[in-house]
Design an enzyme around this catalytic site. Structure first.
Site, short mmCIF file in Angstrom:
data_model
loop_
_atom_site.label_atom_id
_atom_site.label_comp_id
_atom_site.label_asym_id
_atom_site.label_seq_id
_atom_site.Cartn_x
_atom_site.Cartn_y
_atom_site.Cartn_z
N HIS A 1 32.24 24.97 -63.12
CA HIS A 1 32.50 23.52 -63.11
C HIS A 1 33.93 23.24 -62.61
O HIS A 1 34.75 22.67 -63.33
CB HIS A 1 32.29 22.92 -64.50
CG HIS A 1 32.00 21.44 -64.45
ND1 HIS A 1 31.09 20.82 -65.25
CD2 HIS A 1 32.51 20.46 -63.67
CE1 HIS A 1 31.06 19.52 -64.98
NE2 HIS A 1 31.92 19.29 -64.00
N ARG B 1 25.52 17.44 -61.68
CA ARG B 1 25.24 17.74 -63.08
C ARG B 1 24.05 18.70 -63.13
O ARG B 1 23.06 18.52 -62.39
CB ARG B 1 24.90 16.47 -63.87
CG ARG B 1 26.10 15.58 -64.19
CD ARG B 1 27.08 16.26 -65.16
NE ARG B 1 28.22 15.41 -65.52
CZ ARG B 1 29.43 15.46 -64.96
NH1 ARG B 1 29.67 16.32 -63.99
NH2 ARG B 1 30.41 14.67 -65.38
P1 NAP Z 1 28.62 7.06 -57.60
O1 NAP Z 1 29.74 6.48 -56.80
O2 NAP Z 1 28.09 6.27 -58.74
O3 NAP Z 1 27.45 7.41 -56.59
C1 NAP Z 1 26.19 7.80 -57.03
C2 NAP Z 1 25.23 7.85 -55.85
O4 NAP Z 1 23.96 8.33 -56.32
C3 NAP Z 1 24.99 6.48 -55.21
O5 NAP Z 1 24.86 6.63 -53.82
C4 NAP Z 1 23.66 6.06 -55.83
O6 NAP Z 1 22.87 5.20 -55.03
C5 NAP Z 1 22.96 7.40 -55.93
N1 NAP Z 1 21.88 7.34 -56.93
C6 NAP Z 1 21.98 7.09 -58.26
N2 NAP Z 1 20.77 7.10 -58.84
C7 NAP Z 1 19.88 7.36 -57.85
C8 NAP Z 1 18.47 7.49 -57.82
N3 NAP Z 1 17.72 7.34 -58.92
N4 NAP Z 1 17.89 7.75 -56.62
C9 NAP Z 1 18.62 7.87 -55.50
N5 NAP Z 1 19.97 7.76 -55.46
C10 NAP Z 1 20.59 7.51 -56.64
O7 NAP Z 1 29.04 8.48 -58.18
P2 NAP Z 1 30.15 9.50 -57.63
O8 NAP Z 1 31.52 9.06 -58.03
O9 NAP Z 1 29.90 9.75 -56.18
O10 NAP Z 1 29.84 10.79 -58.52
C11 NAP Z 1 28.54 11.39 -58.55
C12 NAP Z 1 28.47 12.39 -59.70
O11 NAP Z 1 29.24 13.56 -59.40
C13 NAP Z 1 29.08 11.91 -61.02
O12 NAP Z 1 28.15 11.10 -61.73
C14 NAP Z 1 29.40 13.20 -61.74
O13 NAP Z 1 28.32 13.55 -62.59
C15 NAP Z 1 29.51 14.24 -60.63
N6 NAP Z 1 30.85 14.84 -60.57
C16 NAP Z 1 30.97 16.19 -60.62
C17 NAP Z 1 32.22 16.79 -60.55
C18 NAP Z 1 32.40 18.29 -60.60
O14 NAP Z 1 33.52 18.79 -60.74
N7 NAP Z 1 31.35 19.07 -60.46
C19 NAP Z 1 33.37 15.99 -60.41
C20 NAP Z 1 33.20 14.60 -60.34
C21 NAP Z 1 31.95 14.03 -60.42
P3 NAP Z 1 23.40 3.72 -54.66
O15 NAP Z 1 24.50 3.94 -53.61
O16 NAP Z 1 22.20 3.09 -54.06
O17 NAP Z 1 23.90 3.09 -55.91
#
Ligand code: NAP
Length: 314
Positions: free
Chosen positions: A277, A229
């Protein structure tokens, strides 16, 4: 009797119809219909909804709502726009999405690794100049956010010879790569990585995380890939860090404002690659099947899938 489920989303009519068709094809005795087509009775009794960037006003109009199934992986806007709601938010965790993202992470890591931005610029100048070729083993990659997307990306990078380190919030006991945590861990991973990949959710804790100081902790000439993001990286700080020549390149898929305004200086920066995006769009086919499975299980067995932790914001 057929149960009616509302679909609330601010997406194009074509995207909405594609999702509705695919979800409904996989449901038995349940029908998902556009919010605007609900009768008063259906609004009053709806227990769950399918959402894709919904208008929060629509959700407030559903008094019995227990949970929503998002078709999107990122739900920060929904969390922010429904602050005091008890409605549980289930986000999209599609393995296909993680594969698609890992392909993008590998592709753009190779783009940096094989010096493609430099050779592109040299071609423009008709300049024939070879640069020393590093091995993947010599390019450590740091992934910020080791969740659904980060873990699969890590595996794909390692299969291609890149050493990977991860940074996440809670300690991860089964880690098969070096993991770092907290502010000191962030500093360490930024210092050690040739390429930093941002795959964090946008939360109050991650907004503006990569500021002037933290971008300054990155290695001289390192590259930043932000595929999560826009507001996680301070856009002004990034521009300043690039301008002073500290960072080599940034590949950006996400921005504070999307579409990125035409006058934004990032467009013309020689060391920035702009993507609209597109690194991991929701795949309607697989996402719809997952959504349908969750909806069917709820109405057949009363099971609600794991929801977003509203306190953490993801
Ligand atoms: P997820 O499964 O919720 O994983 C988030 C990761 O970030 C987890 O490892 C979490 O730690 C870590 N995290 C969260 N807050 C943190 C903090 N304050 N300090 C350190 N680490 C932190 O999410 P995901 O499915 O992998 O997706 C991640 C993001 O990618 C989404 O939220 C979305 O915004 C973005 N996205 C972008 C696209 C695109 O096309 N560009 C597509 C899909 C998603 P823990 O493991 O300890 O909980």
């Amino acid at each position: 009797m057929t149960v009616v489920v509302p679909f609330c989303g601010r997406i194009t009519p074509r995207e909405r119809q594609e999702s509705l068709d695919a979800i409904n094809a996989a449901l038995n005795n349940i029908r998902v219909i556009p919010f605007a087509d609900l009768t008063d009775g259906e609004r009053r009794t709806a227990r769950m909804a399918v959402v894709a960037n919904p208008d929060p006003v629509d959700l407030l109009d559903l008094p019995m709502l227990e949970w929503v199934q998002s078709l999107w992986a990122g739900v920060e806007r929904l969390v922010e726009e429904t602050p005091n709601s008890a409605v549980r938010i289930v986000r999209m965790t599609d393995p296909q999405l993680a594969q698609t993202m890992s392909e993008a992470v590998l592709a753009w890591t190779l783009y940096i690794h094989r010096d493609m931005p430099t050779y592109r610029q040299q071609q423009g100048d008709r300049r024939w100049q070879q640069h020393k070729l590093a091995l993947p083993e010599e390019r450590p990659v740091g992934i910020l956010g080791m969740g659904n997307l980060g873990r699969v990306a890590s595996k794909r990078l390692r299969e291609n010879g890149f050493p990977v380190m991860g940074w996440s919030r809670a300690p991860w006991t089964k880690a098969d790569i070096p993991m770092m945590y907290g502010p000191s861990g962030l500093e360490a991973i930024l210092r050690k990585s040739s390429i930093v990949v941002v795959l964090l959710p946008l939360t109050p804790q991650t907004r503006g995380l990569l500021d002037d100081w933290r971008l300054g902790q990155m290695r001289e000439g390192a590259a930043l890939l932000n595929f999560a993001r826009g507001p996680i990286v301070d856009q002004g700080a990034l521009l300043r860090t690039l301008e002073r020549g500290h960072l080599g390149h940034a590949v950006l898929d996400v921005f504070d404002r999307e579409p990125l305004p035409k006058e934004d200086p990032l467009w013309a920066h020689p060391n920035v690659t702009i993507l609209p995006h597109i690194t991991a769009p929701t795949q309607t086919g697989t996402a719809s099947l997952l959504a349908a499975k969750n909806i069917q299980e709820f109405f057949d067995r009363g099971h609600i899938p794991e929801a977003v932790n509203r306190d953490l914001g993801y």
